[in-house]
Design a protein around this motif. Structure first.
Motif, PDB file in Angstrom:
ATOM      1  N   LEU A  17       0.776  -1.192  -0.102  1.00 60.75           N
ATOM      2  CA  LEU A  17       0.190  -0.046   0.148  1.00 60.75           C
ATOM      3  C   LEU A  17       0.885   1.211  -0.251  1.00 60.75           C
ATOM      4  O   LEU A  17       1.796   1.081   0.700  1.00 60.75           O
ATOM      5  N   ARG A  18       0.445   2.378  -0.395  1.00 62.46           N
ATOM      6  CA  ARG A  18       1.058   3.733  -0.405  1.00 62.46           C
ATOM      7  C   ARG A  18       0.168   4.576   0.167  1.00 62.46           C
ATOM      8  O   ARG A  18      -0.692   4.893  -0.326  1.00 62.46           O
ATOM      9  N   LEU A  19       0.588   5.151   1.420  1.00 62.07           N
ATOM     10  CA  LEU A  19      -0.302   6.093   2.063  1.00 62.07           C
ATOM     11  C   LEU A  19       0.209   7.442   1.718  1.00 62.07           C
ATOM     12  O   LEU A  19       1.416   7.707   1.403  1.00 62.07           O
ATOM     13  N   SER A  20      -0.524   8.474   1.485  1.00 58.91           N
ATOM     14  CA  SER A  20      -0.340   9.914   1.174  1.00 58.91           C
ATOM     15  C   SER A  20      -0.715  10.696   2.305  1.00 58.91           C
ATOM     16  O   SER A  20      -1.606  10.524   2.943  1.00 58.91           O
ATOM     17  N   CYS A  21      -0.085  11.914   2.534  1.00 57.20           N
ATOM     18  CA  CYS A  21      -0.262  12.669   3.473  1.00 57.20           C
ATOM     19  C   CYS A  21      -0.180  14.258   2.788  1.00 57.20           C
ATOM     20  O   CYS A  21       0.712  14.841   2.428  1.00 57.20           O
ATOM     21  N   ALA A  22      -1.549  14.761   2.593  1.00 56.74           N
ATOM     22  CA  ALA A  22      -1.476  16.102   2.069  1.00 56.74           C
ATOM     23  C   ALA A  22      -1.561  17.115   3.012  1.00 56.74           C
ATOM     24  O   ALA A  22      -2.421  17.147   3.688  1.00 56.74           O
ATOM     25  N   ALA A  23      -0.888  18.103   2.762  1.00 54.18           N
ATOM     26  CA  ALA A  23      -0.974  19.289   3.819  1.00 54.18           C
ATOM     27  C   ALA A  23      -1.328  20.467   3.264  1.00 54.18           C
ATOM     28  O   ALA A  23      -1.030  20.732   1.958  1.00 54.18           O
ATOM     29  N   SER A  24      -1.899  21.324   4.016  1.00 50.78           N
ATOM     30  CA  SER A  24      -2.449  22.572   3.646  1.00 50.78           C
ATOM     31  C   SER A  24      -2.235  23.631   5.035  1.00 50.78           C
ATOM     32  O   SER A  24      -2.656  23.190   5.728  1.00 50.78           O
ATOM     33  N   GLY A  25      -2.285  24.702   4.460  1.00 53.69           N
ATOM     34  CA  GLY A  25      -2.535  25.740   5.439  1.00 53.69           C
ATOM     35  C   GLY A  25      -1.355  26.170   6.388  1.00 53.69           C
ATOM     36  O   GLY A  25      -1.361  27.084   7.248  1.00 53.69           O
ATOM     37  N   PHE A  26      -0.300  25.509   5.839  1.00 56.30           N
ATOM     38  CA  PHE A  26       1.280  26.059   6.467  1.00 56.30           C
ATOM     39  C   PHE A  26       2.468  25.602   5.588  1.00 56.30           C
ATOM     40  O   PHE A  26       2.192  25.042   4.622  1.00 56.30           O
ATOM     41  N   THR A  27       3.490  26.065   5.725  1.00 58.30           N
ATOM     42  CA  THR A  27       4.603  26.000   5.010  1.00 58.30           C
ATOM     43  C   THR A  27       5.242  24.547   5.103  1.00 58.30           C
ATOM     44  O   THR A  27       5.994  24.189   5.877  1.00 58.30           O
ATOM     45  N   PHE A  28       4.884  23.558   4.629  1.00 58.60           N
ATOM     46  CA  PHE A  28       5.033  22.150   4.763  1.00 58.60           C
ATOM     47  C   PHE A  28       6.499  21.829   4.723  1.00 58.60           C
ATOM     48  O   PHE A  28       7.025  20.951   5.452  1.00 58.60           O
TER      49      PHE A  28
END
Length: 115
Positions: A17-28
């Motif tokens: 499996l490949r998990l993803s983590c999408a960030a928003s609202g801050f400077t990743f």
């Protein structure tokens, strides 16, 4: 500020499996990123960590050689590639981003490894 995990599901032992983590609202790109997991009745466990530029990675011994953490700062997204999955990898997987006093968590995604 949001971290949104995706990619979990049901997979047979030995699968991937490949998990993803999408960030928003801050400077990743300023943040170190980690994946944690929590199995039923157990404490949350640190699985893998990657530095802000992606140069340095660390893994818990139980996943070394099977899991790979990575990130794409241009896409504000982190990943956890999980291969050769075992039933004991079954857990809710959480994404975490941390920098100085800022500590953000996603809502988690369920990974179930079962035949």
């Amino acid at each position: 500020v949001q971290l949104v995990e995706s990619g979990g599901g049901l997979v047979q032992p030995g699968g991937s499996l490949r998990l993803s983590c999408a960030a928003s609202g801050f400077t990743f790109s300023r943040f170190d990123m980690s994946w944690y997991r929590q199995a039923p009745g157990k404490e949350r466990e640190l699985v893998a960590t990657i530095s802000r530029a992606g140069v340095s990675t660390n893994y818990v011994d139980s996943v070394k050689g099977r899991f790979t953490i990575s990130r794409d700062n241009a896409k504000n997204t982190g990943y956890l590639q999980m291969n050769s999955l075992k039933p004991e990898d079954t857990a809710v997987y959480y994404c975490n981003a941390i920098w100085e006093r800022f500590d953000y968590w996603g809502q988690g995604t369920q990974v179930t490894v079962s035949s």
